[in-house]
Write an enzyme that holds these catalytic residues in place. Structure first.
Site, PDB file in Angstrom:
ATOM      1  N   SER A 134      36.502  82.899 -36.898  1.00  0.00           N
ATOM      2  CA  SER A 134      36.926  82.796 -35.494  1.00  0.00           C
ATOM      3  C   SER A 134      36.823  84.198 -34.929  1.00  0.00           C
ATOM      4  CB  SER A 134      38.387  82.338 -35.413  1.00  0.00           C
ATOM      5  OG  SER A 134      38.913  82.569 -34.121  1.00  0.00           O
ATOM      6  N   TYR A 147      47.982  83.423 -36.879  1.00  0.00           N
ATOM      7  CA  TYR A 147      46.636  82.820 -36.908  1.00  0.00           C
ATOM      8  C   TYR A 147      45.602  83.941 -37.017  1.00  0.00           C
ATOM      9  CZ  TYR A 147      42.518  80.102 -35.446  1.00  0.00           C
ATOM     10  OH  TYR A 147      41.265  79.506 -35.374  1.00  0.00           O
TER      11      TYR A 147
HETATM   12  N1  LIG Z   1      38.924  75.046 -31.933  1.00  0.00           N
HETATM   13  C1  LIG Z   1      38.819  76.363 -31.723  1.00  0.00           C
HETATM   14  O1  LIG Z   1      39.079  76.860 -30.609  1.00  0.00           O
HETATM   15  C2  LIG Z   1      38.355  77.266 -32.840  1.00  0.00           C
HETATM   16  C3  LIG Z   1      37.877  78.549 -32.517  1.00  0.00           C
HETATM   17  C4  LIG Z   1      37.448  79.391 -33.529  1.00  0.00           C
HETATM   18  C5  LIG Z   1      37.499  78.971 -34.845  1.00  0.00           C
HETATM   19  N2  LIG Z   1      37.975  77.726 -35.135  1.00  0.00           N
HETATM   20  C6  LIG Z   1      38.021  77.316 -36.543  1.00  0.00           C
HETATM   21  O2  LIG Z   1      37.137  76.224 -36.738  1.00  0.00           O
HETATM   22  C7  LIG Z   1      37.558  75.480 -37.886  1.00  0.00           C
HETATM   23  C8  LIG Z   1      37.520  73.996 -37.551  1.00  0.00           C
HETATM   24  O3  LIG Z   1      38.516  73.722 -36.602  1.00  0.00           O
HETATM   25  P1  LIG Z   1      38.308  72.716 -35.373  1.00  0.00           P
HETATM   26  O4  LIG Z   1      38.391  73.521 -34.142  1.00  0.00           O
HETATM   27  O5  LIG Z   1      37.131  71.864 -35.592  1.00  0.00           O
HETATM   28  O6  LIG Z   1      39.675  71.881 -35.428  1.00  0.00           O
HETATM   29  P2  LIG Z   1      40.008  70.428 -35.983  1.00  0.00           P
HETATM   30  O7  LIG Z   1      39.225  69.394 -35.266  1.00  0.00           O
HETATM   31  O8  LIG Z   1      41.490  70.321 -35.956  1.00  0.00           O
HETATM   32  O9  LIG Z   1      39.473  70.488 -37.486  1.00  0.00           O
HETATM   33  C9  LIG Z   1      40.177  71.043 -38.554  1.00  0.00           C
HETATM   34  C10 LIG Z   1      40.011  70.100 -39.733  1.00  0.00           C
HETATM   35  O10 LIG Z   1      40.631  70.676 -40.879  1.00  0.00           O
HETATM   36  C11 LIG Z   1      41.292  69.645 -41.585  1.00  0.00           C
HETATM   37  N3  LIG Z   1      42.381  70.236 -42.343  1.00  0.00           N
HETATM   38  C12 LIG Z   1      43.449  70.908 -41.864  1.00  0.00           C
HETATM   39  N4  LIG Z   1      44.242  71.296 -42.862  1.00  0.00           N
HETATM   40  C13 LIG Z   1      43.671  70.848 -44.005  1.00  0.00           C
HETATM   41  C14 LIG Z   1      44.021  70.922 -45.365  1.00  0.00           C
HETATM   42  N5  LIG Z   1      45.152  71.528 -45.779  1.00  0.00           N
HETATM   43  N6  LIG Z   1      43.213  70.350 -46.276  1.00  0.00           N
HETATM   44  C15 LIG Z   1      42.078  69.725 -45.902  1.00  0.00           C
HETATM   45  N7  LIG Z   1      41.684  69.633 -44.621  1.00  0.00           N
HETATM   46  C16 LIG Z   1      42.482  70.182 -43.683  1.00  0.00           C
HETATM   47  C17 LIG Z   1      41.783  68.664 -40.503  1.00  0.00           C
HETATM   48  O11 LIG Z   1      41.836  67.328 -40.958  1.00  0.00           O
HETATM   49  P3  LIG Z   1      43.142  66.674 -41.611  1.00  0.00           P
HETATM   50  O12 LIG Z   1      44.285  67.094 -40.759  1.00  0.00           O
HETATM   51  O13 LIG Z   1      42.854  65.229 -41.609  1.00  0.00           O
HETATM   52  O14 LIG Z   1      43.178  67.241 -42.974  1.00  0.00           O
HETATM   53  C18 LIG Z   1      40.670  68.755 -39.475  1.00  0.00           C
HETATM   54  O15 LIG Z   1      39.699  67.743 -39.647  1.00  0.00           O
HETATM   55  C19 LIG Z   1      38.952  76.018 -38.246  1.00  0.00           C
HETATM   56  O16 LIG Z   1      38.832  76.902 -39.343  1.00  0.00           O
HETATM   57  C20 LIG Z   1      39.365  76.785 -37.004  1.00  0.00           C
HETATM   58  O17 LIG Z   1      40.288  77.822 -37.274  1.00  0.00           O
HETATM   59  C21 LIG Z   1      38.378  76.853 -34.176  1.00  0.00           C
END
Ligand SMILES: NC(=O)c1ccc[n+]([C@@H]2O[C@H](COP(=O)([O-])OP(=O)(O)OC[C@H]3O[C@@H](n4cnc5c(N)ncnc54)[C@H](OP(=O)(O)O)[C@@H]3O)[C@@H](O)[C@H]2O)c1
Length: 226
Positions: A134, A147
């Site tokens: 990120s 975070y």
């Molecule tokens: N959205 C943003 O603005 C943003 C920006 C920069 C970086 N990111 C990064 O991108 C990555 C993906 O996030 P996203 O934005 O796509 O959000 P998201 O849709 O909430 O996806 C995160 C996924 O991780 C899974 N997860 C969470 N905790 C877990 C655990 N303990 N074990 C296994 N799976 C787990 C969740 O599914 P379950 O809850 O079903 O396990 C969910 O499917 C993350 O690393 C996030 O920090 C996001």
């Protein structure tokens, strides 16, 4: 057929990356805590996919899942450390349980998964590890202090992995991006959520870099959306 293991594949960026690897004809292993979300993604994929329900914060469950993958399937050609949680609070507001959750998932979970695949990649002198970090791992912010700290940790881990594998055919790629419109924000949905980048667009950029790396290698992908 190559194989990709993607953590957090049930939604957001993880599901888009799963579709992208499937289109590249990879066999895709979808990991996450919620089976129905993984099943939905798997149903939408034309190629081969397998579902593993796992909490990556639990090292014993992680070890068990990778044991099953290696026993019943095959090598892992690509690990995508994508799963993460977003708790965007100040130091005053965040509690110890939330601090643990951020570190256990965003750093330790990725380390546990990497430790499961790296020895085999080293034996074969081949493999890709794609770390979804990120822009919060490059610029820290007070209102999301833990975070940011977890993502700085992930950046340190990824850079050290790059150093560890520098004289090998194992490629480590770190992706840095700004806000995306995903369920990461479900706790405190910001008004401007709809204006955030789509995970589909971010996936396209990541996959362009991933595919280019045979000839031009850069260990970082930096996407400068807000
Ligand atoms: N959205 C943003 O603005 C943003 C920006 C920069 C970086 N990111 C990064 O991108 C990555 C993906 O996030 P996203 O934005 O796509 O959000 P998201 O849709 O909430 O996806 C995160 C996924 O991780 C899974 N997860 C969470 N905790 C877990 C655990 N303990 N074990 C296994 N799976 C787990 C969740 O599914 P379950 O809850 O079903 O396990 C969910 O499917 C993350 O690393 C996030 O920090 C996001």
């Amino acid at each position: 057929m190559k194989t990709a293991v993607i953590t957090g594949a049930g939604s957001g960026l993880g599901s888009e990356l799963a579709y992208a690897f499937s289109k590249l004809d990879y066999k895709v292993y979808l990991l996450g805590r919620t089976r129905y979300k993984l099943e939905k993604i798997s149903r939408n994929m034309k190629g081969k996919s397998f579902i593993y329900e796992v909490d990556i914060a639990d090292p014993l469950s992680v070890a068990e899942v990778f044991r099953e993958i290696y026993e019943s399937h095959d090598n892992v050609d690509c690990l995508v450390n994508n799963a993460g949680v977003g708790i965007f609070k100040t130091l005053d507001d965040i509690d110890n349980r939330e601090i643990d959750l951020l570190f256990d998932t965003n750093i330790k979970g990725a380390i546990y998964c990497t430790k499961e695949v790296l020895p085999d990649m080293q034996r074969r002198n081949n493999g890709d590890i794609l770390n979804i970090i990120s822009n919060s791992g490059k610029t820290a912010k007070a209102h999301e202090i833990i975070y940011s700290a977890s993502k700085f940790g992930m950046r340190g881990f990824s850079e050290a992995l790059t150093d560890l594998t520098k004289d090998t055919n194992i490629r480590v790629l770190a992706a840095y991006m700004g806000n995306m419109n995903t369920s990461l924000w479900r706790e405190d949905e910001p008004e401007e959520l709809k204006s955030y980048a789509s995970p589909t667009d971010v996936t396209k950029i990541i996959m362009d870099h991933f595919l280019d790396r045979e000839s031009i290698f850069s260990s970082d992908i930096e996407i400068d959306n807000q």
